[in-house]
Scaffold this active site. Structure first.
Site, mmCIF file in Angstrom:
data_model
loop_
_atom_site.group_PDB
_atom_site.id
_atom_site.type_symbol
_atom_site.label_atom_id
_atom_site.label_comp_id
_atom_site.label_asym_id
_atom_site.label_seq_id
_atom_site.Cartn_x
_atom_site.Cartn_y
_atom_site.Cartn_z
ATOM 1 N N GLY A 113 0.830 -1.196 0.000
ATOM 2 C CA GLY A 113 0.000 0.000 0.000
ATOM 3 C C GLY A 113 0.862 1.242 0.000
ATOM 4 O O GLY A 113 1.287 1.701 1.059
ATOM 5 N N LYS A 147 -5.932 1.077 2.693
ATOM 6 C CA LYS A 147 -7.222 1.384 3.304
ATOM 7 C C LYS A 147 -7.950 0.074 3.625
ATOM 8 O O LYS A 147 -7.667 -0.978 3.053
ATOM 9 C CB LYS A 147 -8.063 2.238 2.348
ATOM 10 C CG LYS A 147 -7.495 3.629 2.084
ATOM 11 C CD LYS A 147 -7.466 4.454 3.350
ATOM 12 C CE LYS A 147 -6.891 5.844 3.114
ATOM 13 N NZ LYS A 147 -7.747 6.691 2.272
ATOM 14 N N ASN A 201 -12.137 12.308 11.554
ATOM 15 C CA ASN A 201 -12.239 11.926 10.143
ATOM 16 C C ASN A 201 -13.600 12.179 9.508
ATOM 17 O O ASN A 201 -13.698 12.818 8.462
ATOM 18 C CB ASN A 201 -11.842 10.461 9.973
ATOM 19 C CG ASN A 201 -10.342 10.274 9.976
ATOM 20 O OD1 ASN A 201 -9.572 11.225 10.057
ATOM 21 N ND2 ASN A 201 -9.899 9.041 9.884
ATOM 22 N N LYS A 221 -6.127 5.947 19.438
ATOM 23 C CA LYS A 221 -6.081 6.459 18.069
ATOM 24 C C LYS A 221 -7.455 6.377 17.419
ATOM 25 O O LYS A 221 -7.873 7.294 16.701
ATOM 26 C CB LYS A 221 -5.061 5.679 17.242
ATOM 27 C CG LYS A 221 -4.952 6.198 15.809
ATOM 28 C CD LYS A 221 -3.943 5.436 14.984
ATOM 29 C CE LYS A 221 -3.913 5.965 13.558
ATOM 30 N NZ LYS A 221 -2.971 5.217 12.695
ATOM 31 N N LEU A 255 0.489 7.174 3.672
ATOM 32 C CA LEU A 255 1.278 6.651 4.791
ATOM 33 C C LEU A 255 2.387 5.731 4.310
ATOM 34 O O LEU A 255 3.544 5.855 4.714
ATOM 35 C CB LEU A 255 0.366 5.917 5.774
ATOM 36 C CG LEU A 255 1.065 5.265 6.970
ATOM 37 C CD1 LEU A 255 1.775 6.308 7.825
ATOM 38 C CD2 LEU A 255 0.054 4.476 7.806
#
Length: 308
Positions: free
Chosen positions: A7, A76, A190, A182, A11
């Site tokens: 991915g 994701k 978000n 988190k 990030l």
């Protein structure tokens, strides 16, 4: 130690950019245009207005990568099943996949394919934005914490590698508090930034928006307490707003998804709170509403009114 990052979004690209000078690393991602740009001109990373390019191997074909010791999963949530299959192809027999993804449930998806003894959990507060094919921006060097399970030696090796690369990192024998901490911050930031179409800082600076953050976070905290989670956050609402202020110019990952018409991670963030709330008998009406609104935004993307 050889590492594959599964991915190469915001990030994954930021992590790969930093690790490349200190360890053997390969980026694996299905986005051909992004992979092509990285291979052609290097991965370009912007930080504090300065842009640097680094040559990093990248591919869309997992079969072309030599077996690795560690796979860092940064996709994701909707791509986790694909990441699990990719990790199964890439990992050596004793290799471990660490998920650095948002929300709850991703480690379980990986474990169903790889087995629990080959899946680790990590929590990161690195901030990143994908600017386009081959280009990423580092928004902040928040710490990354690796769970001691399933391999303490690999966890310490990863933390050491991150620190050598200039990324704060550590190891924990109990990640539950950090994972939920988190999650709660993401619950407060978000979905609301995606719905309101604002950068993170607006949630802290606009009282009407801050009041919505409070509703989302307080429901999530009630669910966490019912689940027996000991939170490291002394004042979850205040700390969520502090994160929003500290990352004021950043566009949350969910806002980025909505703006480009991509699926969001609402089901593993606010949706996780709703599911756990139902299981534990804790009402979560505001988070249910946020889920419905974000899903409606996803579904109506082709119909969106554009400015003339």
């Amino acid at each position: 130690m050889k590492i594959a990052i599964i991915g190469a979004g915001a990030l994954g690209s930021v992590i790969g950019f930093h690790l490349a000078p200190v360890i053997s690393i390969t980026l694996v991602d299905p986005w051909a245009e992004h992979v092509g740009a990285i291979n052609a001109t290097g991965l370009r990373c912007t930080y504090n207005g300065d842009e640097t390019s680094r040559s990093i191997p990248a591919t869309t074909d997992p079969a072309s990568v030599e077996p690795v010791d560690v796979a860092l999963v940064t996709v994701k949530a909707a791509q986790t099943a694909w990441a699990a299959e990719t990790a199964a192809q890439l990992l050596k027999p004793g290799g471990v996949a660490y998920t650095l993804q948002n929300g709850l449930g991703n480690a379980e998806v990986l474990s169903r394919r790889l087995g629990t003894l080959r899946v680790g959990q990590a929590v990161t507060t690195l901030g990143a934005t994908l600017l386009g094919p081959g280009r990423v921006r580092l928004a902040g060097r928040g710490p990354t914490t690796f769970g001691a399970a399933p391999s303490l030696s690999i966890a310490y090796a990863l933390a050491d590698t991150f620190r050598t690369a200039g990324l704060p990192a550590g190891v924990s024998t109990d990640l539950n508090s950090l994972v939920w901490g988190k999650l709660i911050v993401n619950v407060g930031i978000n979905a609301l930034t995606a719905i309101l179409r604002v950068p993170n800082g607006a949630l802290a600076s606009v009282p009407a928006a801050s009041a919505l953050v409070r509703q989302a976070v307080e429901e999530a905290v009630a669910v966490a307490r019912a689940a027996g989670i000991t939170l490291a956050l002394a004042d979850p609402v205040a700390e969520t707003l502090a994160v929003a202020q500290a990352t004021a110019a950043n566009r949350s990952s969910m806002l980025q998804d909505i703006l480009r018409g991509a699926p969001t991670e609402i089901d593993t963030i606010n949706g996780a709170i709703v599911r756990e709330g139902r299981r534990l008998g804790v009402p979560t009406p505001f988070n249910e509403l946020l889920c419905d609104l974000v899903k409606a935004l996803e579904a109506t993307a082709p119909l969106r009114v554009q400015e003339p």
